[in-house]
Design a protein around this motif. Structure first.
Motif, PDB file in Angstrom:
ATOM      1  N   ASN A  27      23.149 -14.267  14.921  1.00  0.00           N
ATOM      2  CA  ASN A  27      24.294 -13.711  14.212  1.00  0.00           C
ATOM      3  C   ASN A  27      23.842 -13.389  12.788  1.00  0.00           C
ATOM      4  N   TYR A  29      25.481 -12.981  10.069  1.00  0.00           N
ATOM      5  CA  TYR A  29      26.167 -13.766   9.048  1.00  0.00           C
ATOM      6  C   TYR A  29      25.562 -15.163   8.932  1.00  0.00           C
ATOM      7  N   VAL A  30      25.279 -15.783  10.074  1.00  0.00           N
ATOM      8  CA  VAL A  30      24.676 -17.123  10.049  1.00  0.00           C
ATOM      9  C   VAL A  30      23.280 -17.060   9.446  1.00  0.00           C
ATOM     10  N   GLY A  32      22.151 -14.816   7.270  1.00  0.00           N
ATOM     11  CA  GLY A  32      22.280 -14.555   5.844  1.00  0.00           C
ATOM     12  C   GLY A  32      22.741 -15.770   5.066  1.00  0.00           C
ATOM     13  N   ILE A  33      23.733 -16.485   5.604  1.00  0.00           N
ATOM     14  CA  ILE A  33      24.218 -17.683   4.922  1.00  0.00           C
ATOM     15  C   ILE A  33      23.133 -18.757   4.908  1.00  0.00           C
TER      16      ILE A  33
END
Length: 53
Positions: A27, A29-30, A32-33
Motif C-alpha cells: 500500500n 500510504y503505508v 510512505g508513512i
C-alpha cells in the motif's frame, strides 16, 4: 554495451512494467508513512547525539 542496445533493453523492461509491477500487498500510504517515521526517528537520533550546539 552501446547506447542503442541499452535503450532497447530499457524499453523492453519498461514494457513489462505495464502489467502491474506492484505487489498487491504494498500500500503506497503505508510505505510512505513508514518511510516518514523512519526518517523522523533518524532525525531524532541525530539531534540527540549532536548536543554541542
Amino acid at each position: 554495451m552501446s547506447l542503442t542496445s541499452a535503450a532497447a533493453n530499457l524499453v523492453t523492461l519498461a514494457e513489462g512494467a505495464e502489467h502491474g509491477g506492484n505487489h498487491q500487498s504494498l500500500n503506497p500510504y503505508v510505505t510512505g508513512i513508514g518511510a516518514f517515521v523512519v526518517l523522523m526517528l533518524l532525525l531524532w537520533i541525530t539531534t540527540r547525539f549532536n548536543r554541542d550546539r
